[in-house]
Design an enzyme around this catalytic site. Structure first.
Site, PDB file in Angstrom:
ATOM      1  N   GLU A   1       0.825  -1.201   0.000  1.00 41.74           N
ATOM      2  CA  GLU A   1       0.000   0.000   0.000  1.00 41.74           C
ATOM      3  C   GLU A   1       0.871   1.268   0.000  1.00 41.74           C
ATOM      4  O   GLU A   1       0.433   2.324  -0.455  1.00 41.74           O
ATOM      5  CB  GLU A   1      -0.924  -0.015   1.234  1.00 41.74           C
ATOM      6  CG  GLU A   1      -2.312   0.496   0.933  1.00 41.74           C
ATOM      7  CD  GLU A   1      -3.311   0.222   2.051  1.00 41.74           C
ATOM      8  OE1 GLU A   1      -4.271  -0.523   1.803  1.00 41.74           O
ATOM      9  OE2 GLU A   1      -3.146   0.743   3.156  1.00 41.74           O
TER      10      GLU A   1
ATOM     11  N   LYS B   1     -13.838   1.014  -3.776  1.00 44.11           N
ATOM     12  CA  LYS B   1     -14.838   1.518  -2.821  1.00 44.11           C
ATOM     13  C   LYS B   1     -15.943   2.254  -3.564  1.00 44.11           C
ATOM     14  O   LYS B   1     -17.130   2.022  -3.313  1.00 44.11           O
ATOM     15  CB  LYS B   1     -14.190   2.498  -1.830  1.00 44.11           C
ATOM     16  CG  LYS B   1     -13.341   1.846  -0.766  1.00 44.11           C
ATOM     17  CD  LYS B   1     -12.969   2.895   0.274  1.00 44.11           C
ATOM     18  CE  LYS B   1     -11.924   2.385   1.223  1.00 44.11           C
ATOM     19  NZ  LYS B   1     -11.364   3.428   2.073  1.00 44.11           N
TER      20      LYS B   1
HETATM   21  O1  PA5 Z   1      -3.107   1.757   5.886  1.00 45.92           O
HETATM   22  C1  PA5 Z   1      -4.213   2.241   5.749  1.00 45.92           C
HETATM   23  O2  PA5 Z   1      -4.437   3.455   5.886  1.00 45.92           O
HETATM   24  C2  PA5 Z   1      -5.406   1.366   5.414  1.00 45.92           C
HETATM   25  O3  PA5 Z   1      -5.050   0.051   5.201  1.00 45.92           O
HETATM   26  C3  PA5 Z   1      -6.433   1.414   6.536  1.00 45.92           C
HETATM   27  O4  PA5 Z   1      -5.839   0.932   7.730  1.00 45.92           O
HETATM   28  C4  PA5 Z   1      -7.668   0.588   6.207  1.00 45.92           C
HETATM   29  O5  PA5 Z   1      -8.199   0.979   4.977  1.00 45.92           O
HETATM   30  C5  PA5 Z   1      -8.737   0.750   7.289  1.00 45.92           C
HETATM   31  O6  PA5 Z   1      -9.115   2.081   7.416  1.00 45.92           O
HETATM   32  P1  PA5 Z   1      -9.916   2.584   8.666  1.00 45.92           P
HETATM   33  O7  PA5 Z   1      -9.095   2.375   9.893  1.00 45.92           O
HETATM   34  O8  PA5 Z   1     -10.187   4.037   8.401  1.00 45.92           O
HETATM   35  O9  PA5 Z   1     -11.198   1.780   8.740  1.00 45.92           O
END
Ligand code: PA5
Length: 452
Positions: free
Chosen positions: A286, A429
């Site tokens: 990511e 999403k």
């Molecule tokens: O690293 C990240 O920002 C993402 O993987 C989030 O942790 C994930 O999308 C979950 O988001 P949230 O904590 O807002 O539900």
């Protein structure tokens, strides 16, 4: 001396020389994180977090847990991505693999909200029926679909089973300090809540309340976790940074990429590290995979995968770079120290042809297999490094978190990508909102349906 070491012998002379040449850039990128001058610097709150906030957080969380007036034997964590993977990494590594069946006096930890599988959700409800649960729902944004759906289901279950008052004592929310639906619900229903710091993104958040609260609830030594991370951050504040394993690993990834490698495999020989590797995949995938760049992070479990994907690694497309990770094993078994050393038994017959292994520890054979694999892969044109850590413990996992978070941010900056955003996650999403009829996404929904 660094707690976590890097063996570069099987990177090969050419790449090692290139790493040496890159070190000044890696050091400069590290300094830009420390000085908060890098791209995305508003999300560098994870750097040195243990010293600045972490140790106090551990005390606050322990005090809260000591004051709890409900008994529990199951911690249910609801979250996705960075909101659950760090917790799962530590709990899977540190708890007995059959926790609940053996070591039944310790709380079980279970996870939900990281998928949309109805069957899996129903099975978790079955588990809740058997236990006295406490629930930690974690979402920085407070609006992510998967944990929101799971939390609705679990909240209804908890209220039906315990009544609203006791349910609210058994639910803890970890979210933004003032934004998002989860903050609103916790205020309305009186849940205990913890704050996800503004300056820490999900995948860098395991040492914040995101990981510390559920891990402490599960009776895992979170102080040692913090201590290990603190030690690595401290090592990176001074000394011979050109030779620091964190920066050399970042530079090795970078030169591998520049030598046309496109996949990094993180290989491990202890199945308990499965979720540590899942956490690593999220962190690097990511953070780095954007703007058409980045090494694709993959994980392989040895020796299991040597009888499956090992063939590809040895002889498939030569775009692989491999990082082995090795902790000296420490058992989570309740057996005595002597019994924890399992050796190949002596046998009267050698019909299985493993007489040469008699009396050897399984651990030593396992490490032997890893070394054998590393040499074979290097000979098959896969450059390799090995990350070596002392025995598996909360402290060494904490150190590994600091190691990888820093290496990841430095790697991204060396590739000229922002380590802290994830714009690509939005595409699915939006499509899901359109297909499921979220107000405001009707046109997109119509357009998508014409394409089905
Ligand atoms: O690293 C990240 O920002 C993402 O993987 C989030 O942790 C994930 O999308 C979950 O988001 P949230 O904590 O807002 O539900």
């Amino acid at each position: 001396m660094s707690l976590i070491k890097l063996d570069e012998k099987f990177l090969g002379t050419e790449l090692r020389e290139k790493v040496d040449a890159k070190m000044s850039v890696a050091v400069e990128k590290l300094h830009s994180i420390q000085e908060k001058s890098c791209v995305g610097s508003e999300y560098t709150g994870w750097w040195d977090y243990p010293q600045i906030y972490g140790f106090n957080l551990v005390k606050d969380v322990q005090a809260y847990i000591n004051s709890l007036d409900v008994a529990y034997d199951l911690v249910l964590v609801i979250g996705i991505g960075g909101s659950y993977l760090g917790t799962r990494a530590v709990s899977s590594a540190m708890q007995h693999s059959y926790q609940g069946l053996v070591n039944s006096d310790k709380p079980l930890i279970s996870f939900l909200g990281h998928h949309l599988s109805e069957t899996a959700m129903i099975e978790v409800l079955d588990l809740l029926d058997e236990r006295q649960p406490i629930v930690n729902v974690i979402s920085k944004s407070g609006t992510t679909t998967e944990p929101s759906v799971a939390f609705r289901v679990v909240r209804k279950y908890m209220e039906d089973r315990f009544g609203k008052d006791e349910a609210s004592k058994r639910i803890i929310a970890t979210t933004d300090k003032d934004k998002g639906a989860l903050r609103q619900v916790s205020q309305d229903l009186g849940y205990k809540s913890f704050v996800v710091p503004d300056d820490i993104g999900g995948r860098y958040s395991v040492l914040s309340p995101v990981g510390i609260v559920p891990l402490a609830l599960a009776k895992i030594d979170v102080e040692a976790l913090m201590e290990g991370a603190h030690q690595v951050f401290n090592e990176l504040k001074s000394g011979d940074l050109n030779n620091h394993p964190v920066l050399r690993y970042a530079a090795a990834r970078n030169v591998a990429y520049e030598s046309d490698k496109r996949i990094e495999i993180l290989s491990y020989i202890n199945p308990k590290l499965f979720y540590v590797v899942e956490w690593w995949k999220q962190l690097f995938g990511e953070s780095e995979g954007k703007d058409g760049k980045g090494l694709f992070p993959a994980g392989l479990a040895y020796t299991t995968d040597l009888h499956s994907l090992g063939q590809y690694v040895q002889e498939g497309v030569r775009n692989l770079f491999e990082t082995f990770i090795h902790f000296d094993d420490a058992s989570t078994s309740h057996r005595g120290a002597v019994e924890q050393q399992l050796k190949v038994p002596v046998s009267e017959s050698n019909v299985d042809q493993i007489g040469y292994l008699e009396g050897k520890r399984i651990n030593d054979i396992n490490y032997g297999a890893m070394v054998a694999t590393k040499i074979a892969h290097f000979d098959g044109q896969v450059p390799c490094v090995e990350i070596q850590a002392p025995s598996l413990s909360e402290k060494t996992i904490g150190a590994l978190f600091a190691f990888f978070e820093t290496a990841c941010a430095v790697s991204c900056l060396m590739l000229d990508v922002n380590p802290f955003d994830q714009p690509g996650v939005e595409a699915y999403k939006k499509n899901l909102f359109g297909l499921m009829g979220k107000p405001g996404f009707e046109d997109l929904g119509q357009e998508l349906k014409t394409r089905l």
